[in-house]
Design a protein around this motif. Sequence first.
Motif, PDB file in Angstrom:
ATOM      1  N   MET A   1       0.849  -1.193   0.000  1.00 32.27           N
ATOM      2  CA  MET A   1       0.000   0.000   0.000  1.00 32.27           C
ATOM      3  C   MET A   1       0.889   1.250   0.000  1.00 32.27           C
ATOM      4  SD  MET A   1      -2.858   1.621  -0.040  1.00 32.27           S
ATOM      5  CE  MET A   1      -3.931   0.190  -0.003  1.00 32.27           C
ATOM      6  N   ASN A   2       0.534   2.225  -0.828  1.00 28.95           N
ATOM      7  CA  ASN A   2       1.251   3.488  -0.920  1.00 28.95           C
ATOM      8  C   ASN A   2       1.336   4.155   0.442  1.00 28.95           C
ATOM      9  OD1 ASN A   2       1.956   6.242  -1.481  1.00 28.95           O
ATOM     10  ND2 ASN A   2       1.325   5.901  -3.599  1.00 28.95           N
ATOM     11  N   GLN A   3       2.545   4.625   0.802  1.00 28.29           N
ATOM     12  CA  GLN A   3       2.746   5.262   2.106  1.00 28.29           C
ATOM     13  C   GLN A   3       2.008   6.583   2.217  1.00 28.29           C
ATOM     14  OE1 GLN A   3       4.320   3.931   4.828  1.00 28.29           O
ATOM     15  NE2 GLN A   3       4.317   2.109   3.542  1.00 28.29           N
ATOM     16  N   SER A   4       1.542   7.133   1.095  1.00 28.13           N
ATOM     17  CA  SER A   4       0.799   8.390   1.138  1.00 28.13           C
ATOM     18  C   SER A   4      -0.704   8.149   1.155  1.00 28.13           C
ATOM     19  CB  SER A   4       1.170   9.270  -0.067  1.00 28.13           C
ATOM     20  OG  SER A   4       0.791   8.650  -1.278  1.00 28.13           O
ATOM     21  N   SER A   5      -1.102   6.923   1.482  1.00 27.74           N
ATOM     22  CA  SER A   5      -2.516   6.581   1.516  1.00 27.74           C
ATOM     23  C   SER A   5      -3.092   6.782   2.909  1.00 27.74           C
ATOM     24  CB  SER A   5      -2.727   5.122   1.094  1.00 27.74           C
ATOM     25  OG  SER A   5      -2.370   4.934  -0.260  1.00 27.74           O
ATOM     26  N   VAL A   6      -4.315   7.280   2.955  1.00 31.25           N
ATOM     27  CA  VAL A   6      -5.017   7.482   4.220  1.00 31.25           C
ATOM     28  C   VAL A   6      -6.469   7.044   4.039  1.00 31.25           C
ATOM     29  CG1 VAL A   6      -5.704   9.132   6.006  1.00 31.25           C
ATOM     30  CG2 VAL A   6      -3.572   9.502   4.742  1.00 31.25           C
ATOM     31  N   ILE A  23     -10.620  16.285   4.094  1.00 31.30           N
ATOM     32  CA  ILE A  23     -10.422  15.678   2.780  1.00 31.30           C
ATOM     33  C   ILE A  23      -9.744  16.664   1.838  1.00 31.30           C
ATOM     34  CG2 ILE A  23     -11.629  14.825   0.726  1.00 31.30           C
ATOM     35  CD1 ILE A  23     -13.685  13.569   2.605  1.00 31.30           C
ATOM     36  N   GLU A  24     -10.201  17.907   1.864  1.00 29.28           N
ATOM     37  CA  GLU A  24      -9.605  18.934   1.007  1.00 29.28           C
ATOM     38  C   GLU A  24      -8.114  19.084   1.267  1.00 29.28           C
ATOM     39  OE1 GLU A  24     -10.135  23.743   0.089  1.00 29.28           O
ATOM     40  OE2 GLU A  24     -11.090  22.825   1.836  1.00 29.28           O
ATOM     41  N   CYS A  25      -7.733  19.151   2.533  1.00 25.36           N
ATOM     42  CA  CYS A  25      -6.328  19.350   2.885  1.00 25.36           C
ATOM     43  C   CYS A  25      -5.475  18.130   2.555  1.00 25.36           C
ATOM     44  CB  CYS A  25      -6.204  19.682   4.372  1.00 25.36           C
ATOM     45  SG  CYS A  25      -6.846  21.314   4.826  1.00 25.36           S
ATOM     46  N   LEU A  26      -6.006  16.945   2.777  1.00 24.22           N
ATOM     47  CA  LEU A  26      -5.261  15.730   2.453  1.00 24.22           C
ATOM     48  C   LEU A  26      -5.039  15.598   0.951  1.00 24.22           C
ATOM     49  CD1 LEU A  26      -6.936  13.198   4.915  1.00 24.22           C
ATOM     50  CD2 LEU A  26      -4.596  14.081   5.036  1.00 24.22           C
ATOM     51  N   LEU A  27      -6.055  15.903   0.175  1.00 26.19           N
ATOM     52  CA  LEU A  27      -5.907  15.837  -1.279  1.00 26.19           C
ATOM     53  C   LEU A  27      -4.916  16.878  -1.779  1.00 26.19           C
ATOM     54  CD1 LEU A  27      -9.646  15.313  -2.324  1.00 26.19           C
ATOM     55  CD2 LEU A  27      -7.798  13.619  -2.437  1.00 26.19           C
ATOM     56  N   ALA A  28      -4.911  18.048  -1.150  1.00 26.05           N
ATOM     57  CA  ALA A  28      -3.971  19.103  -1.544  1.00 26.05           C
ATOM     58  C   ALA A  28      -2.530  18.677  -1.311  1.00 26.05           C
ATOM     59  CB  ALA A  28      -4.271  20.384  -0.766  1.00 26.05           C
ATOM     60  N   GLN A  29      -2.336  17.750  -0.384  1.00 29.17           N
ATOM     61  CA  GLN A  29      -0.988  17.238  -0.111  1.00 29.17           C
ATOM     62  C   GLN A  29      -0.706  15.945  -0.865  1.00 29.17           C
ATOM     63  OE1 GLN A  29       0.942  17.580   3.525  1.00 29.17           O
ATOM     64  NE2 GLN A  29      -0.413  19.089   4.412  1.00 29.17           N
ATOM     65  N   GLN A  30      -1.513  15.684  -1.871  1.00 29.24           N
ATOM     66  CA  GLN A  30      -1.321  14.529  -2.760  1.00 29.24           C
ATOM     67  C   GLN A  30      -1.425  13.195  -2.032  1.00 29.24           C
ATOM     68  OE1 GLN A  30      -1.189  15.179  -6.081  1.00 29.24           O
ATOM     69  NE2 GLN A  30      -1.476  17.272  -5.336  1.00 29.24           N
ATOM     70  N   ASP A 179     -10.729  24.857  10.958  1.00 27.68           N
ATOM     71  CA  ASP A 179      -9.311  24.713  10.612  1.00 27.68           C
ATOM     72  C   ASP A 179      -8.464  24.342  11.820  1.00 27.68           C
ATOM     73  OD1 ASP A 179      -9.808  25.231   7.985  1.00 27.68           O
ATOM     74  OD2 ASP A 179      -8.960  27.245   7.963  1.00 27.68           O
ATOM     75  N   PHE A 180      -8.832  24.824  12.993  1.00 28.69           N
ATOM     76  CA  PHE A 180      -8.078  24.506  14.206  1.00 28.69           C
ATOM     77  C   PHE A 180      -8.042  22.993  14.415  1.00 28.69           C
ATOM     78  CE2 PHE A 180      -7.487  23.579  18.644  1.00 28.69           C
ATOM     79  CZ  PHE A 180      -6.588  24.520  19.104  1.00 28.69           C
ATOM     80  N   VAL A 181      -9.207  22.361  14.318  1.00 26.06           N
ATOM     81  CA  VAL A 181      -9.292  20.921  14.545  1.00 26.06           C
ATOM     82  C   VAL A 181      -8.599  20.151  13.422  1.00 26.06           C
ATOM     83  CG1 VAL A 181     -10.874  18.959  14.722  1.00 26.06           C
ATOM     84  CG2 VAL A 181     -11.396  21.108  15.908  1.00 26.06           C
ATOM     85  N   VAL A 182      -8.850  20.546  12.191  1.00 22.02           N
ATOM     86  CA  VAL A 182      -8.247  19.848  11.055  1.00 22.02           C
ATOM     87  C   VAL A 182      -6.727  19.978  11.077  1.00 22.02           C
ATOM     88  CG1 VAL A 182      -8.057  19.799   8.529  1.00 22.02           C
ATOM     89  CG2 VAL A 182     -10.301  20.032   9.621  1.00 22.02           C
ATOM     90  N   ALA A 183      -6.226  21.140  11.461  1.00 15.63           N
ATOM     91  CA  ALA A 183      -4.775  21.331  11.549  1.00 15.63           C
ATOM     92  C   ALA A 183      -4.157  20.370  12.552  1.00 15.63           C
ATOM     93  CB  ALA A 183      -4.458  22.774  11.929  1.00 15.63           C
ATOM     94  N   ARG A 184      -4.823  20.157  13.672  1.00 13.38           N
ATOM     95  CA  ARG A 184      -4.323  19.230  14.680  1.00 13.38           C
ATOM     96  C   ARG A 184      -4.297  17.801  14.156  1.00 13.38           C
ATOM     97  NH1 ARG A 184      -1.327  19.504  17.933  1.00 13.38           N
ATOM     98  NH2 ARG A 184      -2.268  18.673  19.829  1.00 13.38           N
ATOM     99  N   ILE A 185      -5.309  17.445  13.359  1.00 17.16           N
ATOM    100  CA  ILE A 185      -5.319  16.113  12.760  1.00 17.16           C
ATOM    101  C   ILE A 185      -4.135  15.957  11.813  1.00 17.16           C
ATOM    102  CG2 ILE A 185      -6.590  14.526  11.266  1.00 17.16           C
ATOM    103  CD1 ILE A 185      -9.180  15.873  12.282  1.00 17.16           C
ATOM    104  N   LEU A 189      -0.873  13.364  11.851  1.00 14.55           N
ATOM    105  CA  LEU A 189      -0.559  12.487  10.721  1.00 14.55           C
ATOM    106  C   LEU A 189       0.859  12.714  10.207  1.00 14.55           C
ATOM    107  CD1 LEU A 189      -3.903  12.652   8.684  1.00 14.55           C
ATOM    108  CD2 LEU A 189      -2.997  10.671   9.928  1.00 14.55           C
ATOM    109  N   GLY A 190       1.542  13.693  10.773  1.00 12.44           N
ATOM    110  CA  GLY A 190       2.905  13.991  10.352  1.00 12.44           C
ATOM    111  C   GLY A 190       2.987  14.777   9.058  1.00 12.44           C
ATOM    112  N   LEU A 191       1.917  15.504   8.739  1.00  9.48           N
ATOM    113  CA  LEU A 191       1.866  16.274   7.495  1.00  9.48           C
ATOM    114  C   LEU A 191       2.030  17.761   7.780  1.00  9.48           C
ATOM    115  CD1 LEU A 191      -1.176  14.474   5.836  1.00  9.48           C
ATOM    116  CD2 LEU A 191       1.252  14.126   5.320  1.00  9.48           C
ATOM    117  N   ASP A 192       2.770  18.427   6.948  1.00 15.54           N
ATOM    118  CA  ASP A 192       2.908  19.872   7.072  1.00 15.54           C
ATOM    119  C   ASP A 192       1.585  20.534   6.737  1.00 15.54           C
ATOM    120  OD1 ASP A 192       5.603  19.688   7.723  1.00 15.54           O
ATOM    121  OD2 ASP A 192       6.227  19.759   5.618  1.00 15.54           O
TER     122      ASP A 192
END
Length: 208
Positions: A1-6, A23-30, A179-185, A189-192
């Motif tokens: 499984m691709n390491q960039s999969s969630v 979902i928007e933010c995760l997709l923006a980070q490919q 955004d506060f909550v999503v940023a914490r998620i 996840l270790g994503l910028d």
Amino acid sequence: MNQSSVTVAITGASGAPYAMRLIECLLAQQQHLHVVMSSAARVVFATELGWQLPAAPAALAEVLRAHFQVSDEQLQVYGKEEWFSPIASGSAAPKRMVICPCSTGTLSAIAHGSSDTLIERAADVVIKERGQLIVVPREMPLSPIHLENMLQLARLGVTVMPAAPGFYHQPTSVQDLVDFVVARILNHLGLDQTIQPRWGYGEEYHSK
């Protein structure tokens, strides 16, 4: 499984804006997303966002891909009983999963290993494979049952992250709170992420 999969699961708790922004933010980070949405979640989306979503996974996938303007490969949607999907097996499932928002019913099922739906099974897989599971419950007040289930999951290594935005960043809109909550998620996840500055790194900190 691709390491960039969630895997992103959406259940019937209040908080549809959190799910959409995540979902928007995760997709923006490919990130490659495997999405599962419960029937109750579609009711919440209609109530909170006025968005009538189709029940059929293929139709729902088309709607989400069109909305976020992504390819079939980057966003896949599965039905609640699609047991042959990759996220149902430890040999193929992503090592990272977020349930946002997470209903207390889903929380209970996962804590007790029920695995009656694909969401519950996918979470069980992540736990048994020693992956990263984040649950975002949205409920108040919390009963002893809810708290005990959260404690059970925390002891298993699950990150329990209630949708409880802070106010020290002086939010001026509902979007700021989302955004506060999503940023914490994303942080966990270790994503910028740039939607919410980390404590001590904002403009106010550097201006002092």
